[in-house]
Design an enzyme around this catalytic site. Structure first.
Site, PDB file in Angstrom:
ATOM      1  N   SER A 196       4.893   1.973  -1.016  1.00 46.33           N
ATOM      2  CA  SER A 196       3.630   2.093  -1.753  1.00 46.33           C
ATOM      3  C   SER A 196       3.874   1.801  -3.218  1.00 46.33           C
ATOM      4  CB  SER A 196       3.065   3.505  -1.606  1.00 46.33           C
ATOM      5  OG  SER A 196       1.975   3.707  -2.485  1.00 46.33           O
ATOM      6  N   TYR A 206       3.654  12.931  -2.382  1.00 47.92           N
ATOM      7  CA  TYR A 206       3.549  11.582  -1.809  1.00 47.92           C
ATOM      8  C   TYR A 206       4.369  10.587  -2.630  1.00 47.92           C
ATOM      9  CZ  TYR A 206       1.370   7.201  -0.279  1.00 47.92           C
ATOM     10  OH  TYR A 206       1.154   5.935   0.195  1.00 47.92           O
TER      11      TYR A 206
END
Length: 700
Positions: A577, A590
């Site tokens: 990501s 995250y």
């Protein structure tokens, strides 16, 4: 598929209510599909059917007789009208005047296109003269196990007469072609009472004055052979009886998966191959029998069997229950080397001055005592079909050896078929392989948006794909949809939680049994959470680290073990990501997990390089459409973090990007394909951002 010759009679499937209102061409398709629906009648792609139909000539407007015959490469079970060649019968008959004799029969194939009716583009097969010159309007040519069991017996002529009298005749072995077509014509004219003929070591020809009569004769002839074999072999033990017991299912699976990975590496140096494993009752009976070795060495008899399975199978050396897995696997090196040497000797001793160059000397069929049968080929369908063909051969050997002496094709005849110039020309006409042909991709998070898009991209490039996910319903739907588009051979699924070590190991074992190994790991399973640091619970932190770091470690570790066992390199692509490079508010768990994932990839790139295992990363950003992580609380949390409504997020991310463009799952899939393919063969340890431009996540 039926597991043994004579296990039951064929059903009579013809329905007048269906066929009566059809055109003659439609009845040919109908008849063909009925016959091709049962592999005891003919195997996949094998056999052919024909009808001589009166049609209007588009040039003269006059009625002419047209031969409709299965075209080259078709399959009777699924064939449609466009799968048939159409040729003028008068022109086919005229070819007999051009025939210069047996030494020149191959040149007759070049004349077949000149006989084409109505500009039909379907290429005529080598069997066209066999149908054209039988003086009956409807002809079937099948490869039934029960018939070939008789045809492959040393006294097949006498057995044919005993079973059928003068109703079904017999002809000696002759390679399919123009000469055999003339033989059939002569036989029919000399034996007007006959309804068909058995071709030694080959198959069955039957005919009739109506399509229904032809179909019925085919079914009745096969059923007569089945009944005779059942009676003659009653009470006998096939293949000399068992030599040892079948291993338990778990032990068979362990040995087969270990063998398949090692075999795949040994035979895929030039072109990657896909495997198939079969431990059906028919196979296990054969590989556990006393006569396994001598019968396997004889090879197959029917040309269709032989072309799919090679001159003979490889017999893996082991004693079931006594030889450990490591020893069995280690013994493959010398066994496969010996097979290659024997194949080269076969080629050199049989070759002609104009023979094509020697092809791949590796075996196709591997027989494993106590375990089953393994096959390898250029793709899954071919590997599976090759396995099915060898089961047909097992059925034939069972019947022939119990009523007579089984005989395979003579070595020179086998070579002349395998290296037939017409077969070589057919191989040369095949389309160029796609970029991922022969490759196996394992995609975690395969039921989500990015996972699905990636799987489809790789399937389009010829790869086999295994989808892994914890969402059972979504996984089933994804597999069904992809199977419908790309075929069930090309896609499989496994339910797997990436944080469960046992499930990961079981999934990889399943992959090896599906396809023989893997070449590409797309580690894509994911989740997302959002919370200020003071509201981030330990459970939430652990969940992110577990899935996005530990999960990626577990699936990578298992992939590395397979890659090293295969010895042909490998490819890992992590879907990370933008958040792994650029911090975001209220997403510490995250972002940290994604950063760890990226660094894990760097470490693996270092470890894998010497084994040609490449590891790279794709960093998406803001892939809202189709992404499962955006269907839950993450979407609401990100909207709150940016003080906006959820339906404003996509536009927000688009405007935030440098290119002012939205990012979709297909964009990520394209990047993954690039890193997984030979297009990026010189790249490892790299990060490819697919975020429409985000200065914070620039890697330099």
């Amino acid at each position: 598929m039926t597991d043994s010759v004579g296990s039951s009679l064929l059903a009579y499937l013809w329905q007048d209510a269906v066929a009566d209102d059809m055109s003659e061409a439609e009845r040919l398709v109908y008849r063909s599909n009925l016959l091709g629906s049962d592999m005891r009648v003919t195997n996949y792609g094998g056999g052919n059917t024909s009808s001589k139909i009166v049609q209007t000539d588009p040039l003269t407007g006059k009625e002419v007789e047209v031969l409709w015959v299965k075209g080259s490469g078709g399959d009777l079970g699924t064939i449609k009208a466009d799968g048939f060649s159409t040729l003028y019968m008068d022109k086919l008959t005229a070819l007999q005047g051009l025939y210069r004799g047996l030494s020149y029969e191959d040149e007759m194939v070049g004349y077949l296109p000149h006989c084409t009716f109505n500009l039909n583009p379907r290429a005529a097969s080598i069997d066209t003269p066999l149908h054209a010159y039988v003086p009956r309007p409807f002809v079937d040519h099948m490869h039934p196990d029960a018939i070939i069991a008789i045809a492959a017996s040393s006294d097949s002529q006498a057995l044919t007469a005993e079973i059928f009298g003068d109703t079904i005749g017999w002809l000696p072995w002759k390679r399919p072609g123009f000469e055999l077509g003339l033989w059939l014509e002569t036989f029919c004219r000399d034996n007007p009472q006959a309804k068909g003929v058995i071709l030694a070591s080959h198959g069955l020809f039957t005919w009739g004055d109506t399509p229904k009569e032809c179909y019925q004769t085919t079914i009745d002839t096969i059923n007569t052979a089945i009944s005779w074999l059942e009676t003659r072999t009653a009470g006998q033990q096939p293949f000399g009886g068992p030599a040892f017991d079948v291993l338990a299912p778990a032990e068979r699976t362990e040995i087969a998966s270990a063998l398949m990975v090692r075999i795949r590496g040994m035979i895929s140096a030039d072109n990657h191959k896909i495997g198939h494993f079969d431990d059906s009752d028919a196979v296990l009976e054969f590989v556990c029998s006393k006569d396994l070795a001598p019968l396997a060495a004889l090879g197959t008899s029917c040309p269709d069997h032989f072309l799919r399975t090679k001159i003979c199978p490889l017999l893996v050396e082991l004693t079931p229950g006594e030889t450990d897995v490591a020893t069995i696997v280690d013994g493959l090196t010398s066994t496969i080397a010996a097979y290659r040497k024997n194949y080269a000797n076969y080629y050199n001793s049989c070759r002609h001055a104009n023979s094509p160059a020697m092809r791949d000397p590796n075996p196709v069929i591997f027989l494993v005592p106590g375990v089953g049968m393994i096959s390898f080929a250029k793709d899954k369908a071919t590997a599976r079909i090759s396995s099915e063909f060898y089961i047909n051969a097992i059925n034939v050997m069972r019947g022939a050896a119990m009523v007579s002496t089984y005989q395979g094709l003579p070595t020179q005849e086998a070579f002349d078929i395998e290296y037939w110039l017409l077969e070589e020309a057919k191989l040369q006409r095949q389309p160029k392989a796609k970029s991922l042909a022969g490759k196996v991709a394992f995609v975690t998070g395969g039921a989500g948006g990015i996972g699905r898009a990636t799987a489809i991209r790789m399937l389009r490039e010829g790869a086999c794909v295994v989808l892994a996910d914890i969402d059972v319903a979504a996984l089933e739907q994804a597999e069904q949809e992809m199977s419908a588009e790309f075929g069930s051979d090309a896609v499989r699924s496994v339910v797997m939680n990436v944080v469960d070590e046992a499930q990961v190991d079981a999934a990889y074992q399943a992959v090896t049994l599906f396809y023989g190994g893997i070449d590409i790991l797309v580690s894509n399973a994911g989740l997302a959470s959002s919370a200020p640091i003071e509201e981030t619970s330990l459970a939430l932190w652990d969940k992110n680290i577990s899935t996005l770091t530990t999960g990626y470690f577990l699936v990578s570790r298992a992939a590395f073990k397979l890659f090293r066992a295969q010895g042909i390199g490998g490819n890992v692509v992590f879907v990370a990501s933008k958040n792994g490079l650029a911090a975001s508010p209220n997403a510490a768990a995250y972002c940290t997990a994604k950063a760890a994932e990226i660094h894990l990839a760097r470490c693996l790139a270092l470890e894998g390089a010497e084994a040609q295992i490449r590891v790279n990363v794709v960093n998406p950003d803001a892939v809202l459409r189709g992404s499962k992580i955006w269907t839950g609380s993450w979407k609401q949390a990100r909207a709150e973090a940016y003080n906006m409504k959820t339906d404003e997020l996509e536009e927000h991310y688009r405007k935030r990007s440098l290119l002012k463009r939205s990012v979709f799952p297909e964009d990520i899939a394209e990047a993954i394909y690039f890193l997984a393919s030979e297009k990026s063969a010189k790249s490892t340890g790299n990060i490819l951002n697919v975020d429409a431009g985000n200065a914070q996540s620039f890697t330099r």
